[in-house]
Scaffold this active site. Structure first.
Site, PDB file in Angstrom:
ATOM      1  CG  HIS A 147       8.238 -29.981  13.860  1.00  0.00           C
ATOM      2  ND1 HIS A 147       6.857 -30.838  14.204  1.00  0.00           N
ATOM      3  CD2 HIS A 147       8.102 -29.004  14.935  1.00  0.00           C
ATOM      4  CE1 HIS A 147       6.030 -30.019  14.589  1.00  0.00           C
ATOM      5  NE2 HIS A 147       6.618 -29.035  14.649  1.00  0.00           N
TER       6      HIS A 147
ATOM      7  CD  GLU B 169       9.086 -24.919  19.454  1.00  0.00           C
ATOM      8  OE1 GLU B 169       8.773 -24.628  17.812  1.00  0.00           O
ATOM      9  OE2 GLU B 169       7.908 -25.762  19.519  1.00  0.00           O
TER      10      GLU B 169
ATOM     11  CG  ASP C  49      11.017 -27.572  15.856  1.00  0.00           C
ATOM     12  OD1 ASP C  49      10.439 -26.615  16.575  1.00  0.00           O
ATOM     13  OD2 ASP C  49      10.636 -27.591  14.488  1.00  0.00           O
TER      14      ASP C  49
ATOM     15  CD  GLU D 112      11.800 -23.259  14.791  1.00  0.00           C
ATOM     16  OE1 GLU D 112      10.545 -23.712  15.777  1.00  0.00           O
ATOM     17  OE2 GLU D 112      11.287 -23.660  14.269  1.00  0.00           O
TER      18      GLU D 112
ATOM     19  CG  HIS E  14       8.295 -22.953  10.759  1.00  0.00           C
ATOM     20  ND1 HIS E  14       7.438 -23.162  10.637  1.00  0.00           N
ATOM     21  CD2 HIS E  14       8.511 -22.807  12.629  1.00  0.00           C
ATOM     22  CE1 HIS E  14       6.989 -24.037  11.341  1.00  0.00           C
ATOM     23  NE2 HIS E  14       8.049 -23.203  12.207  1.00  0.00           N
TER      24      HIS E  14
HETATM   25  O1  G3P Z   1       8.883 -21.199  15.948  1.00  0.00           O
HETATM   26  C1  G3P Z   1       6.549 -21.568  16.536  1.00  0.00           C
HETATM   27  C2  G3P Z   1       7.106 -22.740  15.659  1.00  0.00           C
HETATM   28  O2  G3P Z   1       7.801 -23.180  15.175  1.00  0.00           O
HETATM   29  C3  G3P Z   1       6.458 -23.450  16.782  1.00  0.00           C
HETATM   30  O3  G3P Z   1       5.420 -24.318  16.482  1.00  0.00           O
HETATM   31  O4  G3P Z   1       4.702 -26.714  15.422  1.00  0.00           O
HETATM   32  O5  G3P Z   1       6.042 -25.257  14.424  1.00  0.00           O
HETATM   33  O6  G3P Z   1       7.342 -25.792  16.068  1.00  0.00           O
HETATM   34  P1  G3P Z   1       6.177 -25.210  15.280  1.00  0.00           P
HETATM   35 CA    CA Z   2       9.134 -24.836  16.208  1.00  0.00          CA
END
Ligand code: G3P
Ligand code: CA
Length: 285
Positions: A88, A154, A75, A73, A46
């Site tokens: 993020h 994401e 963002d 992952e 993450h």
């Molecule tokens: O991968 C899903 C997760 O990252 C969603 O929450 O806020 O960490 O982007 P967030």
């Molecule tokens: Ca995320």
């Protein structure tokens, strides 16, 4: 004359080789749909290996790849001049020196151009060792992650066409997964790139109505909030023919319980610890 022909041939072979290289690399790159359909739980880092290095930075991505994450992952949001930048939060304050550098608080990333964002330090908040770490662009982050893993992109802000173009230009449309809480964005992606593997993110209660909405997006993965995930919700997702991933699970015992309940992917800030726990639980069976 002969020398001219020979130079031409050498140049031709060199151009051919240069043109062929990406195709050969593509042929070897793992397909996202194969990774998603892999039997057994996927361990997904993450925001990179975010307990080891500052989240959503190149050191975090490299560490996650080295830790053996099945997917990594990240963002992204668009800068004011439309460049996808990996980050993020809506505001730059928590994980950069933006406030110190420019004054003020709650500075929104989307109000700054790429050249401004490149001035920021995105590592010092995490530790002196990471001082000088920059906010990475989406394209360079993907390059770091695809060198051993698969990117789980994401989208936080930005249009589908820009992301799809970037992936097509990099010849990686079949080699990454794109996820979002915004299911209209996923539908847009699916319309222009039906081959792209998509994940629909959700939170709070899983309901039939929400799953009906997901069914309109083209997503084949559903990533749900851990707090609202139960064996029953995993079954509901499976009944629709989708993979069930869970975010964000940092307790190894909880990750093991979710895998035993049928979860196909665990999104975690502790990829190495979670993998160890899941594998030792499987070996003990
Ligand atoms: O991968 C899903 C997760 O990252 C969603 O929450 O806020 O960490 O982007 P967030
Ligand atoms: Ca995320």
């Amino acid at each position: 004359m002969l020398r001219t022909i020979a130079s031409g041939l050498i140049l031709g072979v060199a151009i051919l080789a240069a043109n062929e290289r990406p195709l050969l690399a593509d042929a070897k790159a793992p397909l996202a749909r194969d990774r998603v359909n892999h039997h057994g739980p996927l361990i997904i880092a993450h925001r990179g290996d975010s307990k080891v290095a500052p989240e959503n930075t190149l050191p975090a991505f490299i560490s996650a790849v080295q830790a053996g994450a099945d997917l990594v992952e990240l963002d992204y949001l668009h800068s004011a001049d439309g460049v996808p930048v990996v980050f993020h939060d809506k505001h730059l304050d928590r994980t950069t020196n933006a406030s110190k550098l420019w004054g003020g608080e709650k500075i929104e990333l989307t109000t700054k151009k790429l050249a401004e964002l490149e001035q920021l330090d995105a590592g010092l908040w995490f530790g002196e060792k990471f001082k000088g770490t920059k906010l990475p662009r989406l394209d360079e982050s993907i390059d770091a992650i695809q060198n051993g893993s698969i990117t789980l992109i994401e989208r936080k802000h930005g249009d589908a066409a820009t992301c799809v173009k970037l992936l097509r230009d990099k010849k990686l449309i079949d080699n990454v997964v794109v996820q979002a809480f915004d299911w209209d964005y996923l539908s847009d992606c699916h319309k222009i790139a039906p081959e792209l593997v998509l994940g629909a993110l959700g939170h709070e209660e899983v309901t039939a109505d929400k799953l009906d909405q997901v069914a309109k997006t083209g997503a084949t993965v559903v990533g749900w909030e851990d707090k609202y995930t139960t064996p029953e919700t995993i079954r509901q997702i499976h009944d629709r023919g989708w993979k069930a991933w869970v975010w964000t699970v940092d307790d190894p015992a909880r990750a093991v319980a979710l895998v035993q309940a049928g979860a196909d992917g665990i999104i975690t800030n502790r990829p190495a610890d979670v993998r160890r726990a899941v594998e030792s639980a499987q070996a003990a069976k």
